[in-house]
Design a protein around this motif. Structure first.
Motif, PDB file in Angstrom:
ATOM      1  N   LEU A 141       1.137  -1.235  -0.358  1.00 37.41           N
ATOM      2  CA  LEU A 141       0.257   0.187   0.095  1.00 37.41           C
ATOM      3  C   LEU A 141       0.866   1.637   0.343  1.00 37.41           C
ATOM      4  CD1 LEU A 141      -3.004  -1.089   2.705  1.00 37.41           C
ATOM      5  CD2 LEU A 141      -2.608  -1.198   0.036  1.00 37.41           C
ATOM      6  N   SER A 142       2.262   1.114   0.864  1.00 34.95           N
ATOM      7  CA  SER A 142       2.846   2.336   0.616  1.00 34.95           C
ATOM      8  C   SER A 142       4.092   1.993   1.168  1.00 34.95           C
ATOM      9  CB  SER A 142       2.702   3.597   1.866  1.00 34.95           C
ATOM     10  OG  SER A 142       2.812   2.911   3.038  1.00 34.95           O
ATOM     11  N   ASN A 143       5.281   2.621   0.322  1.00 38.64           N
ATOM     12  CA  ASN A 143       6.779   2.221   0.671  1.00 38.64           C
ATOM     13  C   ASN A 143       7.353   3.391   1.930  1.00 38.64           C
ATOM     14  OD1 ASN A 143       6.690   0.334  -0.829  1.00 38.64           O
ATOM     15  ND2 ASN A 143       6.855   1.956  -2.995  1.00 38.64           N
ATOM     16  N   HIS A 144       8.649   3.511   2.798  1.00 35.98           N
ATOM     17  CA  HIS A 144       9.454   3.972   2.897  1.00 35.98           C
ATOM     18  C   HIS A 144       9.663   5.015   2.034  1.00 35.98           C
ATOM     19  CE1 HIS A 144       9.435   1.346   5.991  1.00 35.98           C
ATOM     20  NE2 HIS A 144       9.642   1.343   6.664  1.00 35.98           N
ATOM     21  N   GLN A 145       9.517   6.358   2.652  1.00 34.84           N
ATOM     22  CA  GLN A 145       9.627   7.659   1.996  1.00 34.84           C
ATOM     23  C   GLN A 145       9.360   7.679   1.158  1.00 34.84           C
ATOM     24  OE1 GLN A 145      13.979   7.233   0.431  1.00 34.84           O
ATOM     25  NE2 GLN A 145      14.361   6.939   3.575  1.00 34.84           N
ATOM     26  N   ASN A 146       7.556   7.576   1.203  1.00 38.52           N
ATOM     27  CA  ASN A 146       6.767   7.834  -0.338  1.00 38.52           C
ATOM     28  C   ASN A 146       7.359   7.723  -1.692  1.00 38.52           C
ATOM     29  OD1 ASN A 146       4.806   9.393   1.886  1.00 38.52           O
ATOM     30  ND2 ASN A 146       6.008  10.789   1.780  1.00 38.52           N
ATOM     31  N   GLY A 147       7.904   6.308  -1.318  1.00 39.89           N
ATOM     32  CA  GLY A 147       8.664   5.959  -2.819  1.00 39.89           C
ATOM     33  C   GLY A 147       7.356   5.526  -3.593  1.00 39.89           C
ATOM     34  N   ARG A 148       7.895   5.097  -5.098  1.00 43.63           N
ATOM     35  CA  ARG A 148       6.925   5.314  -5.567  1.00 43.63           C
ATOM     36  C   ARG A 148       6.237   3.350  -5.941  1.00 43.63           C
ATOM     37  NH1 ARG A 148       6.801   6.449 -11.808  1.00 43.63           N
ATOM     38  NH2 ARG A 148       5.532   5.053 -12.854  1.00 43.63           N
ATOM     39  N   ASP A 149       8.091   2.958  -6.458  1.00 43.20           N
ATOM     40  CA  ASP A 149       7.609   1.863  -7.210  1.00 43.20           C
ATOM     41  C   ASP A 149       8.251   0.929  -5.527  1.00 43.20           C
ATOM     42  OD1 ASP A 149       6.559   1.576  -9.605  1.00 43.20           O
ATOM     43  OD2 ASP A 149       9.050   2.063 -10.568  1.00 43.20           O
ATOM     44  N   THR A 150       8.145  -0.415  -5.558  1.00 43.99           N
ATOM     45  CA  THR A 150       8.477  -1.851  -4.478  1.00 43.99           C
ATOM     46  C   THR A 150       9.274  -2.354  -5.245  1.00 43.99           C
ATOM     47  OG1 THR A 150       7.949  -2.104  -2.732  1.00 43.99           O
ATOM     48  CG2 THR A 150       6.829  -2.684  -4.476  1.00 43.99           C
ATOM     49  N   HIS A 151      10.607  -3.034  -4.302  1.00 45.28           N
ATOM     50  CA  HIS A 151      11.473  -4.291  -4.125  1.00 45.28           C
ATOM     51  C   HIS A 151      11.373  -4.668  -2.942  1.00 45.28           C
ATOM     52  CE1 HIS A 151      15.293  -1.466  -6.278  1.00 45.28           C
ATOM     53  NE2 HIS A 151      13.967  -1.789  -6.361  1.00 45.28           N
ATOM     54  N   ILE A 152      10.687  -5.656  -3.724  1.00 39.94           N
ATOM     55  CA  ILE A 152      10.980  -7.450  -2.208  1.00 39.94           C
ATOM     56  C   ILE A 152      12.182  -8.734  -3.198  1.00 39.94           C
ATOM     57  CG2 ILE A 152       8.820  -9.304  -1.460  1.00 39.94           C
ATOM     58  CD1 ILE A 152       7.079  -7.257  -1.754  1.00 39.94           C
ATOM     59  N   ARG A 153      12.391  -9.112  -2.309  1.00 36.31           N
ATOM     60  CA  ARG A 153      13.477  -9.841  -2.059  1.00 36.31           C
ATOM     61  C   ARG A 153      12.583 -10.895  -2.623  1.00 36.31           C
ATOM     62  NH1 ARG A 153      18.679  -7.476  -3.080  1.00 36.31           N
ATOM     63  NH2 ARG A 153      18.421  -5.122  -3.155  1.00 36.31           N
ATOM     64  N   GLN A 154      12.530 -11.679  -1.879  1.00 34.44           N
ATOM     65  CA  GLN A 154      12.172 -12.827  -1.927  1.00 34.44           C
ATOM     66  C   GLN A 154      10.450 -13.005  -1.191  1.00 34.44           C
ATOM     67  OE1 GLN A 154      13.624 -16.275  -3.085  1.00 34.44           O
ATOM     68  NE2 GLN A 154      14.783 -14.709  -4.196  1.00 34.44           N
ATOM     69  N   ILE A 155       9.955 -14.235  -1.142  1.00 42.25           N
ATOM     70  CA  ILE A 155       8.747 -14.761  -0.705  1.00 42.25           C
ATOM     71  C   ILE A 155       8.561 -15.811  -0.143  1.00 42.25           C
ATOM     72  CG2 ILE A 155       6.165 -14.103  -0.266  1.00 42.25           C
ATOM     73  CD1 ILE A 155       6.523 -11.539  -1.907  1.00 42.25           C
ATOM     74  N   LYS A 156       8.097 -16.764   0.989  1.00 43.73           N
ATOM     75  CA  LYS A 156       7.616 -17.464   1.237  1.00 43.73           C
ATOM     76  C   LYS A 156       6.732 -18.022   2.133  1.00 43.73           C
ATOM     77  CE  LYS A 156      12.744 -19.213   0.778  1.00 43.73           C
ATOM     78  NZ  LYS A 156      12.660 -20.425  -0.606  1.00 43.73           N
ATOM     79  N   VAL A 157       5.443 -18.730   1.026  1.00 44.33           N
ATOM     80  CA  VAL A 157       4.689 -19.375   2.069  1.00 44.33           C
ATOM     81  C   VAL A 157       4.112 -20.508   2.716  1.00 44.33           C
ATOM     82  CG1 VAL A 157       1.943 -19.602   1.474  1.00 44.33           C
ATOM     83  CG2 VAL A 157       3.350 -17.439   0.431  1.00 44.33           C
ATOM     84  N   TYR A 158       3.990 -21.251   4.108  1.00 47.71           N
ATOM     85  CA  TYR A 158       4.629 -21.711   4.980  1.00 47.71           C
ATOM     86  C   TYR A 158       3.019 -22.620   5.062  1.00 47.71           C
ATOM     87  CZ  TYR A 158       9.177 -20.332   5.820  1.00 47.71           C
ATOM     88  OH  TYR A 158      10.852 -20.505   4.933  1.00 47.71           O
ATOM     89  N   GLY A 159       2.562 -24.233   5.042  1.00 50.46           N
ATOM     90  CA  GLY A 159       1.770 -24.368   5.527  1.00 50.46           C
ATOM     91  C   GLY A 159       2.112 -25.765   6.413  1.00 50.46           C
ATOM     92  N   PRO A 160       0.818 -25.484   7.693  1.00 51.53           N
ATOM     93  CA  PRO A 160       1.236 -27.439   7.918  1.00 51.53           C
ATOM     94  C   PRO A 160       1.425 -28.928   6.938  1.00 51.53           C
ATOM     95  CG  PRO A 160      -1.030 -27.055   8.394  1.00 51.53           C
ATOM     96  CD  PRO A 160      -0.668 -25.539   7.187  1.00 51.53           C
ATOM     97  N   TYR A 161       1.969 -29.409   7.565  1.00 49.01           N
ATOM     98  CA  TYR A 161       2.230 -31.084   6.674  1.00 49.01           C
ATOM     99  C   TYR A 161       1.274 -31.920   7.144  1.00 49.01           C
ATOM    100  CZ  TYR A 161       7.494 -30.823   6.175  1.00 49.01           C
ATOM    101  OH  TYR A 161       8.659 -30.472   6.106  1.00 49.01           O
ATOM    102  N   PRO A 162       0.510 -32.431   5.850  1.00 48.15           N
ATOM    103  CA  PRO A 162      -0.845 -33.387   6.235  1.00 48.15           C
ATOM    104  C   PRO A 162      -0.449 -34.474   6.819  1.00 48.15           C
ATOM    105  CG  PRO A 162       0.464 -33.296   3.905  1.00 48.15           C
ATOM    106  CD  PRO A 162       1.028 -32.650   4.691  1.00 48.15           C
ATOM    107  N   ASN A 163      -1.816 -34.246   7.333  1.00 43.72           N
ATOM    108  CA  ASN A 163      -1.834 -35.077   8.750  1.00 43.72           C
ATOM    109  C   ASN A 163      -2.197 -36.719   8.082  1.00 43.72           C
ATOM    110  OD1 ASN A 163      -3.393 -37.149  11.219  1.00 43.72           O
ATOM    111  ND2 ASN A 163      -4.431 -35.813  11.478  1.00 43.72           N
ATOM    112  N   PRO A 164      -0.406 -37.317   8.186  1.00 46.99           N
ATOM    113  CA  PRO A 164      -0.159 -38.694   7.487  1.00 46.99           C
ATOM    114  C   PRO A 164      -1.616 -40.067   8.507  1.00 46.99           C
ATOM    115  CG  PRO A 164       1.223 -37.815   9.462  1.00 46.99           C
ATOM    116  CD  PRO A 164       0.325 -37.142   9.540  1.00 46.99           C
ATOM    117  N   VAL A 165      -2.153 -39.934   9.258  1.00 44.12           N
ATOM    118  CA  VAL A 165      -3.287 -41.055   9.633  1.00 44.12           C
ATOM    119  C   VAL A 165      -4.581 -40.083   9.620  1.00 44.12           C
ATOM    120  CG1 VAL A 165      -4.385 -42.093  11.535  1.00 44.12           C
ATOM    121  CG2 VAL A 165      -1.378 -41.411  11.827  1.00 44.12           C
ATOM    122  N   PRO A 166      -4.992 -40.401   8.204  1.00 46.11           N
ATOM    123  CA  PRO A 166      -6.557 -39.548   8.490  1.00 46.11           C
ATOM    124  C   PRO A 166      -7.990 -40.320   9.647  1.00 46.11           C
ATOM    125  CG  PRO A 166      -5.734 -41.417   6.466  1.00 46.11           C
ATOM    126  CD  PRO A 166      -4.840 -41.568   7.836  1.00 46.11           C
TER     127      PRO A 166
END
Length: 184
Positions: A141-166
């Motif tokens: 939504l906004s950057n530091h120092q009112n910057g216009r464009d943005t830099h993101i170096r990496q994104i990772k998304v984590y979730g739980p392991y599926p339940n091995p025993v139904p």
């Protein structure tokens, strides 16, 4: 719903015993990018490269899954010392089934971040530790120092392991317990 990530705060980090990286299961897209700084650089595991937006805010990163997944944690690598006015300051995290029904679950304010910032994805009012969704959207939504464009170096998304025993309400974290968790 807002959270501030400030210096000296204790941060949540992914626990490889109970969480897995889910990003490879998704289709990634961005609202805009400068030539040579596309969406593929968000996933290249190189902290020297970055996605750079191009155009008016908000800048969007869309992460879409083929089936509904459980997500627990979002990791974003940004570096204020290198990127200054390109560094995100305010980020909205939204989830939903698609573009038409996205709902904001977190509003995060980053204060001169350097390194990984981990954001739990459960809703603040919820007792759940994860969110179930087809789509995750990160909106700068906004950057530091009112910057216009943005830099993101990496994104990772984590979730739980599926339940091995139904049909088992809980999940063992050790192999020894899992081996003896069912009767024949």
């Amino acid at each position: 719903m807002s959270a501030e990530v400030a210096e000296g705060e204790e941060v949540v980090k992914p626990d490889s015993a109970v969480m897995r990286e889910m990003s490879k299961k998704a289709a990634w897209s961005v609202s805009s990018c400068k030539p040579g700084n596309g969406v593929n650089l968000l996933r290249d595991d190189n902290l020297d490269t970055f996605w750079q937006s191009d155009g008016a805010q908000p800048h969007l990163v869309n992460i879409q899954f083929q089936k509904k997944v459980k997500l627990q944690l979002l990791g974003i690598y940004v570096d204020y010392k290198l990127d200054e006015s390109y560094t995100p300051n305010k980020i909205s995290i939204r989830v939903g089934n698609g573009f038409r029904d996205l709902k904001e679950i977190k509003l995060v304010e980053l204060v001169e971040p350097v390194g990984w910032t981990y954001i739990p994805l459960c809703a603040n009012e919820s007792r759940e530790v994860f969110v179930q969704t087809f789509m995750l959207q990160l909106a700068v939504l906004s950057n530091h120092q009112n910057g216009r464009d943005t830099h993101i170096r990496q994104i990772k998304v984590y979730g739980p392991y599926p339940n091995p025993v139904p049909l088992q309400e809980f999940q063992y974290t050790s192999l020894e317990f899992t081996m003896f968790s069912t009767l024949r």
